[in-house]
Scaffold this active site. Structure first.
Site, PDB file in Angstrom:
ATOM      1  N   HIS A 167     -50.203  29.089  43.634  1.00  0.00           N
ATOM      2  CA  HIS A 167     -50.601  29.609  44.945  1.00  0.00           C
ATOM      3  C   HIS A 167     -50.474  31.125  44.902  1.00  0.00           C
ATOM      4  O   HIS A 167     -49.378  31.661  44.697  1.00  0.00           O
ATOM      5  CB  HIS A 167     -49.725  29.033  46.060  1.00  0.00           C
ATOM      6  CG  HIS A 167     -50.117  29.521  47.426  1.00  0.00           C
ATOM      7  ND1 HIS A 167     -51.027  28.862  48.229  1.00  0.00           N
ATOM      8  CD2 HIS A 167     -49.734  30.623  48.123  1.00  0.00           C
ATOM      9  CE1 HIS A 167     -51.186  29.512  49.353  1.00  0.00           C
ATOM     10  NE2 HIS A 167     -50.403  30.593  49.320  1.00  0.00           N
ATOM     11  N   CYS A 168     -51.582  31.812  45.111  1.00  0.00           N
ATOM     12  CA  CYS A 168     -51.596  33.271  45.004  1.00  0.00           C
ATOM     13  C   CYS A 168     -51.656  33.884  46.400  1.00  0.00           C
ATOM     14  O   CYS A 168     -52.673  33.755  47.092  1.00  0.00           O
ATOM     15  CB  CYS A 168     -52.800  33.723  44.175  1.00  0.00           C
ATOM     16  SG  CYS A 168     -52.861  35.507  43.919  1.00  0.00           S
ATOM     17  N   PRO A 169     -50.593  34.536  46.863  1.00  0.00           N
ATOM     18  CA  PRO A 169     -50.653  35.167  48.192  1.00  0.00           C
ATOM     19  C   PRO A 169     -51.576  36.370  48.235  1.00  0.00           C
ATOM     20  O   PRO A 169     -52.049  36.745  49.316  1.00  0.00           O
ATOM     21  CB  PRO A 169     -49.192  35.579  48.444  1.00  0.00           C
ATOM     22  CG  PRO A 169     -48.594  35.717  47.080  1.00  0.00           C
ATOM     23  CD  PRO A 169     -49.282  34.705  46.217  1.00  0.00           C
TER      24      PRO A 169
END
Length: 404
Positions: A167-169
Site C-alpha cells: 500500500h503506497c500512501p
C-alpha cells in the site's frame, strides 16, 4: 404506522465494503487517506512550475529549445502514470456472499471435525500446485474467501488485493495486479524527471555565474535554490525505489513476498512464478495483458428501502393506473333529462338482470319504476324529482316512444 418496502436501483460501488473512496460515479477508486497523495501532486507540479518559470526561458535561448519541450513531455507522462495508478482498481477481490460464506464454513467444519474444547483449531489452508510446486492458499476471515495465490489483505483499505505488492500512501492507493506496471513506470519517469531538472538547475546556475557571479545569480533566480534542495532530497529515495522494483521485476517477485521471505526463507522454496530468465520476467510484468476488474463497480443492483405508509413515495411507478369514478344518470327519462342521454337510458333500461339478481330479487310480473332506478352511490348530485305518473305501464311505453 406500517412501513412499505420500495425497490430502487443503485450502483454497486455505493454498497461495496472496504475503506475506499469512489468519485465520478464509481470510475475513480482510491483509499480514504489521500493527504500524502496531495503532497506528491504539490511537489511534482510545484517543482516543474519553478523550472519552467526560471530555468527554461534562459536555457531555451542559450542552449536549445528542446530542453523545455522534453521537460514538458516527461512531466505529462509522470502525471499520467500517477493518476492512472491512483485512480484505478488495484485488483480488489469481491467478498463472499452470505450463502457462499456459509457453504465454505460447512466445508471447513466437515474437514476439521469437532475440535475439543481448549484446543486451537487447525489453520484454514488449502494447497494448490503451481509449476510442480505446492502453494498454500490462506483463508481471509474478513472477506470469507480463500485468497488466490499471491493475494493478501490490505489493512488500510480493508480489502483482499490480487498479487498484492504494497500500500503506497504517496499514490493514495494499493499497488497490485492491475496497476503495478503503471506504478513502476511512474517511479521510473519520476526518477528521470528529477535527474533532468536537477542537472539543468546546476547548468543554469553555472552559466549565469560566469557573467554575473554566483551570489547575483541566486538573487535573480530564487526558485532555483528551492528546486535544487527538493530534487537533491527526492533523488535518492525515488531512484532507490525504482532500483528496488527493477530488482523485484527481474525476479518476478512482489514487495510483500520479499519482506516475508516467501521464496528465500528456511525452506528454500523456489519461486514458482519466475521463468528463470530476466527478460521473460520483465516482459510478463510490464508487457503482459491488462486484467479486467472483477468488482463491476458501476453495475446496477436493487435495494429495498422502507418507507412509512403515510409519506409519499420518492418516485412513481410506470404501471400505475389513475383511479376514476363512474357516475350514472337516472334510468327514467323526464322533461329535465337532456336529449343526448335519453337513448343510453332507454338502452340500459332494456338490459336483462344478471342471474344473481334474478335469484335474489322477488318474483313479480311488473316491477315498479322505483325498483328499476336505484340511486347510485358514487353520484352525489341531486336527482330530479319524477312527476307523478298514471301507471307503470304507461310510463314504460312513453320512454320507449321518446327514444324512437
Amino acid at each position: 404506522m406500517s412501513a412499505v418496502m420500495i425497490t430502487r436501483k443503485v450502483r454497486k460501488w455505493e454498497k461495496l465494503p472496504g475503506k475506499n473512496t469512489f468519485c465520478c460515479d464509481g470510475r475513480v477508486m482510491m483509499a480514504r487517506q489521500k493527504g500524502v497523495f496531495y503532497l506528491t501532486m504539490f511537489l511534482i507540479v510545484g517543482t516543474c512550475s519553478l523550472f519552467f518559470a526560471f530555468e527554461c526561458p534562459y536555457l531555451a535561448v542559450h542552449l536549445s529549445p528542446a530542453i523545455p519541450v522534453f521537460a514538458i513531455i516527461l512531466f505529462l507522462f509522470v502525471m499520467a502514470m500517477l493518476l492512472r495508478t491512483s485512480f484505478s482498481d488495484p485488483g480488489v477481490l469481491p467478498r463472499a456472499l452470505p450463502e457462499e460464506a456459509n457453504f465454505i464454513e460447512m466445508e471447513i467444519e466437515a474437514a476439521n471435525g469437532n475440535v475439543p474444547a481448549g484446543q486451537r483449531p487447525p489453520p484454514r489452508i488449502r494447497n494448490v500446485q503451481i509449476n510442480n510446486q505446492i502453494v498454500k492458499l490462506k483463508y481471509c476471515y474478513t472477506c470469507k474467501i480463500f485468497r488466490p495465490p499471491r493475494a493478501s489483505h490490505c489493512s488500510i483499505c480493508d480489502n483482499c488485493v490480487d498479487r498484492f505488492d504494497h500500500h503506497c500512501p504517496w499514490v493514495g492507493n494499493c499497488v497490485g495486479k492491475r496497476n503495478y506496471r503503471y506504478f513502476y513506470l511512474f517511479t521510473l519517469t519520476l526518477s528521470l524527471l528529477t535527474i533532468y531538472i536537477f542537472a539543468f538547475d546546476i547548468v543554469h546556475v553555472v552559466m549565469r555565474s560566469v557573467d554575473k557571479g554566483f551570489l547575483n545569480t541566486l538573487k535573480e533566480t530564487p526558485g532555483t535554490v528551492l528546486e535544487v534542495l527538493v530534487c537533491f532530497f527526492t533523488l535518492w529515495s525515488v531512484v532507490g525505489l525504482t532500483g528496488f522494483h527493477t530488482y523485484l521485476i527481474s525476479l518476478n517477485q512482489t514487495t510483500n513476498e520479499d519482506i516475508k521471505g516467501s521464496w528465500s526463507g528456511k525452506n528454500r522454496v523456489q519461486n514458482p512464478y519466475s521463468h528463470k530468465n530476466i527478460i521473460k520476467n520483465c516482459c510478463e510484468v510490464l508487457c503482459g495483458p491488462t486484467y479486467p476488474s472483477v468488482l463491476d463497480r458501476r453495475g446496477l443492483m436493487q435495494e429495498d428501502s422502507p418507507v412509512s405508509a403515510g409519506s409519499e413515495p420518492p418516485f412513481s411507478f410506470n404501471n400505475s393506473v389513475p383511479q376514476t369514478t363512474k357516475t350514472t344518470a337516472p334510468l327514467i327519462p323526464n322533461e329535465h333529462t337532456p336529449d343526448d342521454v335519453k337513448p343510453s337510458i332507454a338502452a340500459s333500461a332494456e338490459k336483462k338482470p344478471s342471474p344473481k339478481e334474478r335469484s335474489s330479487a322477488p318474483k313479480e310480473k311488473s316491477p315498479t319504476p322505483k325498483e328499476k332506478s336505484p340511486t347510485p352511490k358514487e353520484d352525489h348530485s341531486p336527482v330530479p324529482k319524477v312527476p307523478p305518473l298514471a301507471s307503470p305501464e304507461t310510463d314504460v311505453e312513453t320512454s320507449i316512444t321518446k327514444t324512437h
